[in-house]
Design an enzyme around this catalytic site. Sequence first.
Site, PDB file in Angstrom:
ATOM      1  N   ASP A  44       0.830  -1.205   0.000  1.00 23.94           N
ATOM      2  CA  ASP A  44       0.000   0.000   0.000  1.00 23.94           C
ATOM      3  C   ASP A  44       0.863   1.253   0.000  1.00 23.94           C
ATOM      4  OD1 ASP A  44      -2.692   1.089   0.050  1.00 23.94           O
ATOM      5  OD2 ASP A  44      -2.247   1.781   2.080  1.00 23.94           O
ATOM      6  N   CYS A  80     -10.350   4.058  -5.086  1.00 22.35           N
ATOM      7  CA  CYS A  80      -9.564   3.951  -3.857  1.00 22.35           C
ATOM      8  C   CYS A  80     -10.190   4.781  -2.746  1.00 22.35           C
ATOM      9  CB  CYS A  80      -8.132   4.398  -4.120  1.00 22.35           C
ATOM     10  SG  CYS A  80      -7.071   4.337  -2.666  1.00 22.35           S
ATOM     11  N   TYR A 134     -12.348   2.619   0.267  1.00 20.16           N
ATOM     12  CA  TYR A 134     -11.775   2.642   1.615  1.00 20.16           C
ATOM     13  C   TYR A 134     -12.729   3.311   2.608  1.00 20.16           C
ATOM     14  CZ  TYR A 134      -7.054   0.789   0.960  1.00 20.16           C
ATOM     15  OH  TYR A 134      -5.977  -0.045   0.753  1.00 20.16           O
ATOM     16  N   TYR A 141     -10.186   5.172   8.238  1.00 20.42           N
ATOM     17  CA  TYR A 141     -11.005   5.151   7.030  1.00 20.42           C
ATOM     18  C   TYR A 141     -12.503   5.257   7.319  1.00 20.42           C
ATOM     19  CZ  TYR A 141      -6.576   3.956   4.964  1.00 20.42           C
ATOM     20  OH  TYR A 141      -5.268   3.995   4.582  1.00 20.42           O
ATOM     21  N   GLU A 192      -9.078  -2.954  -6.829  1.00 22.95           N
ATOM     22  CA  GLU A 192      -8.971  -2.855  -5.377  1.00 22.95           C
ATOM     23  C   GLU A 192      -9.140  -4.240  -4.747  1.00 22.95           C
ATOM     24  OE1 GLU A 192      -8.447  -0.508  -3.069  1.00 22.95           O
ATOM     25  OE2 GLU A 192      -8.106   1.137  -4.455  1.00 22.95           O
TER      26      GLU A 192
END
Length: 235
Positions: A55, A146, A150, A177, A219
């Site tokens: 990541d 993204c 998230y 998140y 993802e």
Amino acid sequence: MTYQLIRSAQPGSILERFACAASHVWQAGYEQPFIQELRQGILSQERFTWYMIQDRLYLDDYANVHALAFASCTHSTIRQDLAHALGDIAHELATVHDTYTQVFGISEQRITHAVQSAAARAYTTSMLETAYRGNTLEILVALLPCAWVYADYGARLAQELGDAVHGHPYEQWISTYAADEFWDASQWLRNDITLLAQQASEAEIQRLEQMFVQGVDLERVFWASAYEMQAGWNF
């Protein structure tokens, strides 16, 4: 849609259309072992460490896509939004990555010498190609999965865990998140996509839908490869 997004879009908006188109891969990503074991607090430190390194490498390219979008964009407000977003990425690295690199003893040298997995490279290559060749709207749509996935997964994990999130081994990750601040930090992205899409044809919107679905699926593949700690392709 087959499930309810917590971090959802305005009904009838182009963003809701994107989310509906991607609903099958969106939910599949949430139900996969990496996310579910993380929710249960049983995801191994080894797997999470592997993910965090990948990541970190991903976020470097994610920041580069923002920078390339800034360089090619002629819309002054969107340029300002992109500049602020680069600061938010730096904040994410400081709050989440620095915390876990210290807790798990991940050295900067290990990160520096790490190589992107095939899955991560496929994802970032797709975004970078869009950044070099696409228009501003296409680049923003490439960035959206993204930020949105998230925020939604974090909020859903926090809701399911409730008070059990306190003292959870991955509390910092989930709380970051799930926070309204994380969702609000990407509101500019949704607003700018909605604005630019007003001038797009139906054919262009359909192509953007496909791009968004692919991004959400990438993802999912990114997390799947992290769970398997898979550097290459498994045929």
